[in-house]
Design a protein around this motif. Structure first.
Motif, short mmCIF file in Angstrom:
data_model
loop_
_atom_site.label_atom_id
_atom_site.label_comp_id
_atom_site.label_asym_id
_atom_site.label_seq_id
_atom_site.Cartn_x
_atom_site.Cartn_y
_atom_site.Cartn_z
N VAL A 192 32.91 51.62 38.39
CA VAL A 192 34.34 51.40 38.71
C VAL A 192 34.77 49.96 38.47
O VAL A 192 35.94 49.69 38.24
CB VAL A 192 34.73 51.82 40.16
CG1 VAL A 192 34.60 53.30 40.33
CG2 VAL A 192 33.97 51.05 41.20
N SER A 193 33.81 49.04 38.48
CA SER A 193 34.19 47.64 38.24
C SER A 193 34.65 47.43 36.80
O SER A 193 35.27 46.41 36.49
CB SER A 193 33.01 46.72 38.56
OG SER A 193 31.93 47.02 37.72
N GLY B 66 33.92 39.18 38.48
CA GLY B 66 33.52 38.67 39.80
C GLY B 66 32.18 37.96 39.74
O GLY B 66 31.97 36.93 40.40
N ASN B 67 31.30 38.50 38.95
CA ASN B 67 29.97 37.91 38.78
C ASN B 67 30.05 36.54 38.14
O ASN B 67 29.38 35.59 38.55
CB ASN B 67 29.13 38.87 37.92
CG ASN B 67 27.69 38.42 37.82
OD1 ASN B 67 27.26 37.52 38.54
ND2 ASN B 67 26.95 39.03 36.92
N ILE C 130 31.79 35.55 42.89
CA ILE C 130 32.34 36.00 44.16
C ILE C 130 31.19 36.71 44.85
O ILE C 130 30.86 37.85 44.54
CB ILE C 130 33.54 36.94 43.92
CG1 ILE C 130 34.67 36.17 43.23
CG2 ILE C 130 34.02 37.54 45.25
CD1 ILE C 130 35.89 36.98 42.86
N LEU C 131 30.55 35.96 45.73
CA LEU C 131 29.34 36.47 46.38
C LEU C 131 29.72 37.39 47.54
O LEU C 131 30.53 37.02 48.40
CB LEU C 131 28.51 35.30 46.89
CG LEU C 131 27.17 35.68 47.54
CD1 LEU C 131 26.18 36.18 46.48
CD2 LEU C 131 26.58 34.50 48.30
N ALA D 211 38.90 39.17 37.67
CA ALA D 211 38.88 40.59 38.00
C ALA D 211 38.94 40.78 39.51
O ALA D 211 38.12 40.21 40.24
CB ALA D 211 37.61 41.24 37.45
N GLY D 212 39.89 41.57 39.97
CA GLY D 212 39.97 41.88 41.39
C GLY D 212 38.93 42.91 41.76
O GLY D 212 38.26 43.48 40.89
#
Ligand code: ASP
Ligand code: MG
Length: 413
Positions: free
Chosen positions: A70-71, A97-98, A102-103, A134-135
């Motif tokens: 889904v990401s 995110g990676n 964004i941990l 990316a949210g």
């Protein structure tokens, strides 16, 4: 010159044409001198489509793999938006995110953000680039892709704004702000210029689905000024802030929220002994059913009636549990009712004004609407009524608390 985080939801990036429009919008802010970080959702319908694919393989897809899949929805939109910006001569770069880092924790499909490494973004901003993130997604300590739960891009936007100490987090969506109530129910509903985090949380959790609740909590916690705006219409939107303005014109009530998602259960003729509430609600909570409103009547003839509401999805489950409790306790009967609705008036102005609740009851009485349950908090009064009167009640309250727009129709345009 300000640093602004702008989040665009699924409908705002639902087609290539819309993505181009978003790029125009971002460019306009940039040309005005602001630094911009953009967070985007997947194209509308895409996350659902991906989840459907997974469900064709398995009813319960492995959460880690579901997140990997889904990401991808957001990975598509960040790239498209970055391309659209570059095409317009705006230097831009997209990150997953990676890549930002964004941990999150490792709770796949409902992960929580632990930390954001904002250095990379800061460097890009300094170099004059618009950063498109990316949210909805992050990465855990082991490098696994995670997602934040449905609607999670709002939280990404707020979290990034907090990490970057942005001047404002703007949430662009398909409505032009937060309204006094649902304009589909009350044509004279008005856009609010301002609302406090506390009020917004009440409105959100009571059923106004403009913003993900977690995002509002997050913004309140880190004092991130949040603004809800229409993606493609001009307008100031609604600012969600910490400060409670004490102005004469400020209405006591900011909004009216409602929901039809609850059901009511009553156990009657329970022997009135210490521990009754626990004996009833203990097993309910053990069955993983969340209870909202609770009323216990004053006892007479040594028995009492006990009423509470649960989410409608939990109704059958709760009814079964309650029936077996009733047998054990020798209660007279169990009654259930799914034809109820909850209506709430919300406003920080209640703190400094007496008689708000009675004004509410008066308005409902005038319409002959029977109140079945009442609960109050510092900034909210909620009542349970028969579902068929819901819209009438909301309209009556909207008028009684002087929230109606001066002219017919809403102020959206
Ligand atoms: N794309 C994700 C969802 O549909 C996240 C979001 O849109 O905020 O839930
Ligand atoms: Mg959304």
């Amino acid at each position: 010159m300000a640093l602004i985080v702008q989040k665009f939801g699924g409908t705002s990036v639902g087609t290539v044409e819309r993505i181009e429009q978003v790029a125009e919008k971002v460019k306009k802010f940039r040309d005005g001198g602001d630094d911009i970080v953009v967070v985007v959702s997947a194209m509308s319908g895409e996350t659902n489509r991906l989840i459907d694919l997974a469900k064709q393989i398995s009813d319960q897809p492995v959460p880690r793999e579901l997140d990997v899949m889904v990401s991808t929805g957001e990975q598509v939109t960040i790239a498209l938006l970055a391309m659209a910006l570059i095409k317009r001569g705006v230097p831009a770069v997209s990150y997953t995110g990676n890549q930002v880092r964004i941990l999150t924790d490792s709770a796949h499909t409902k992960a929580r953000i632990l930390q954001i490494d904002s250095q990379r973004i800061q460097r890009d901003i300094k170099a004059g680039r618009v950063v498109v993130v990316a949210g909805f997604q992050g990465v855990d300590e082991k490098g696994n892709i995670t997602t934040l739960g449905r609607g999670g891009s709002d939280t990404t936007g707020v979290a990034l704004a907090a990490a970057l100490k942005a001047d404002e987090c703007q949430i662009y969506t398909d409505v032009d702000g937060v309204y006094t109530t649902d304009p589909r129910v009350v044509a004279k509903a008005q856009r609010l210029d301002k609302i406090t985090f506390e009020e917004m949380l009440e409105m959100a959790s009571l059923g106004s689905k403009v913003l993900q609740i977690r995002a509002v909590e997050f913004a309140g916690k880190y004092s991130v000024p949040l603004r809800v705006l229409h993606s493609f219409q001009e307008g100031p939107g609604t600012l969600i802030t910490l400060d409670e303005e004490e102005s004469m014109e400020q209405p006591i009530i900011s909004g009216i929220a409602f929901n039809r998602d609850e059901a009511k259960l009553t156990i009657r003729g329970v022997p009135d002994t210490p521990g009754v509430a626990f004996k009833i609600l203990g097993p309910i909570s053990a069955a993983n059913v969340e209870v909202d409103m609770i009323v216990q009547n004053v006892a007479h003839d040594n028995t009492t009636d006990f009423t509470f509401t649960v989410h409608r999805n939990d109704y059958n489950n709760a009814l079964q549990v309650l029936q077996s409790i009733a047998n054990e306790m020798g209660a007279r009967e169990v009654i259930g009712d799914t034809d109820i609705a909850k209506v709430s008036i919300v406003g920080v102005g209640m703190r400094s004004h007496a008689g708000v609740a009675s004004r509410m009851f008066e308005a409902l009485a005038k319409e002959n609407i029977n109140i079945q349950m009442i609960s109050t908090s510092e900034i909210k009064v909620s009542v349970v009524i028969e579902e068929k009167y819901l819209e009438l009640a909301v309209r009556a309250l909207h008028t009684a608390f002087e929230l109606d727009a001066p002219t017919a129709g809403n102020t959206a345009e």
